[in-house]
Design a protein around this motif. Structure first.
Motif, PDB file in Angstrom:
ATOM      1  N   ALA A  91      10.610 -37.492 -25.251  1.00 49.86           N
ATOM      2  CA  ALA A  91      10.646 -36.387 -24.279  1.00 49.86           C
ATOM      3  C   ALA A  91      11.626 -35.302 -24.738  1.00 49.86           C
ATOM      4  O   ALA A  91      11.349 -34.096 -24.604  1.00 49.86           O
ATOM      5  N   LEU A  92      12.748 -35.706 -25.316  1.00 48.52           N
ATOM      6  CA  LEU A  92      13.723 -34.726 -25.816  1.00 48.52           C
ATOM      7  C   LEU A  92      13.147 -33.916 -26.975  1.00 48.52           C
ATOM      8  O   LEU A  92      13.362 -32.707 -27.076  1.00 48.52           O
ATOM      9  N   LEU A  96      19.146 -30.176 -18.301  1.00 51.79           N
ATOM     10  CA  LEU A  96      17.859 -30.217 -17.614  1.00 51.79           C
ATOM     11  C   LEU A  96      17.907 -29.629 -16.212  1.00 51.79           C
ATOM     12  O   LEU A  96      16.882 -29.238 -15.662  1.00 51.79           O
ATOM     13  N   TRP A 109      10.016 -33.308 -27.493  1.00 53.76           N
ATOM     14  CA  TRP A 109       8.992 -32.436 -26.910  1.00 53.76           C
ATOM     15  C   TRP A 109       9.625 -31.223 -26.213  1.00 53.76           C
ATOM     16  O   TRP A 109       9.129 -30.102 -26.311  1.00 53.76           O
ATOM     17  N   LEU A 110      10.747 -31.448 -25.532  1.00 54.98           N
ATOM     18  CA  LEU A 110      11.396 -30.369 -24.781  1.00 54.98           C
ATOM     19  C   LEU A 110      12.167 -29.398 -25.689  1.00 54.98           C
ATOM     20  O   LEU A 110      12.174 -28.198 -25.456  1.00 54.98           O
ATOM     21  N   PHE A 111      12.818 -29.955 -26.725  1.00 55.19           N
ATOM     22  CA  PHE A 111      13.751 -29.130 -27.500  1.00 55.19           C
ATOM     23  C   PHE A 111      13.353 -28.978 -28.971  1.00 55.19           C
ATOM     24  O   PHE A 111      14.026 -28.272 -29.719  1.00 55.19           O
TER      25      PHE A 111
END
Length: 265
Positions: free
Chosen positions: A259-260, A33, A262-264
């Motif tokens: 969140a992970l 991050l 969503w990000l990856f």
């Protein structure tokens, strides 16, 4: 590494090593991050040393009593509750040693992907929340038997999956077997000692064989900061766990896992 990276990684390791939120997930995620370079093997060894020092210092009186009673049991001078607890720590450590050495390359490879971390955080977080809600009991760690220790040890094997959390899965198993929150946490912390020693030992062997230079100042700072934050974490977690329960950590795991994804994803 610059000093901001050293301080942040050390505190993250110290806080998350013993909380049921997965230290490996956080240490993997920080470089991803922030675009920081990987902290390297030497720094990982230093962080483990700090965490180990913290838990040994915190439980120094219990460990001294357990060690004395364990030696007496080996000499055939009887087995009391402290000796039995020491034996249960040994027994519960065996499964993770066998599986960890067998699948070491797989664990350190593809399984460290962000989506694997997310899955571990969410699935085992929900399991922890359910067990804390429905199955916790009142037994202390001194009232465990060998079957309890073996089941907790087998559960600890699941912590080899990044995102699971070693402390989280062992507390989950202990709660499911009827231990109180405090007892589950204390046994999990005691169980961390041989695991950290073994993991740090393997990393130290790799470090000795490595030709790369070592930043001793960064290692020293990492060990001290990790140790201080880990000690404070153990103290406050045990002080408040009866009142706060596991649910705040479950919510945190779910938010981080989503969140992970969503990000990856």
């Amino acid at each position: 590494m610059d000093w901001l990276q050293i301080v942040l990684l050390s505190i993250v390791q110290g806080l998350t090593e013993f909380l049921p939120v997965s230290s490996s997930a956080h240490l993997i995620l920080v470089p991803v991050l922030t675009d920081w370079p990987d902290q390297g093997l030497a720094f990982d060894v230093a962080l483990h040393l700090g965490s180990l020092t913290a838990v040994v210092l915190y439980f120094r009186h219990e460990l001294a009593t357990m060690a004395t009673s364990w030696r007496h049991s080996l000499a055939g001078r009887g087995t009391d509750e402290d000796a039995r607890l020491a034996w249960w720590v040994v027994l519960a450590t065996i499964p993770v040693c066998v599986f960890g050495l067998t699948f070491k390359d797989v664990i350190e490879g593809a399984m460290r992907a962000p989506l694997v971390l997310a899955g571990g955080l969410i699935v085992f977080g929900l399991l922890l929340g359910y067990v804390d809600w429905r199955h916790r009991g009142k037994r202390s760690e001194y009232r465990m038997n060998w079957r309890d220790a073996l089941w907790i040890g087998l559960a600890q094997v699941l912590a080899l999956i990044p995102g699971t959390s070693r402390s989280g899965i062992t507390m989950t198993a202990a709660l499911m077997l009827g231990l109180s929150r405090e007892a589950a946490a204390r046994f999990s912390f005691l169980l961390s000692i041989p695991v950290i020693v073994l993991a740090g030992g393997l990393e130290s062997l790799e470090l000795i064989r490595s030709p790369l230079p070592v930043d001793w100042m960064a290692m020293a700072a990492g060990a001290v900061l990790s140790g201080i934050s880990a000690y404070l974490c153990i103290h406050f977690f045990l002080a408040f766990i009866k009142r706060i329960g596991m649910q705040p950590f479950v919510v945190y795991r779910l938010i981080l896992g989503i969140a992970l994804i969503w990000l990856f994803g």
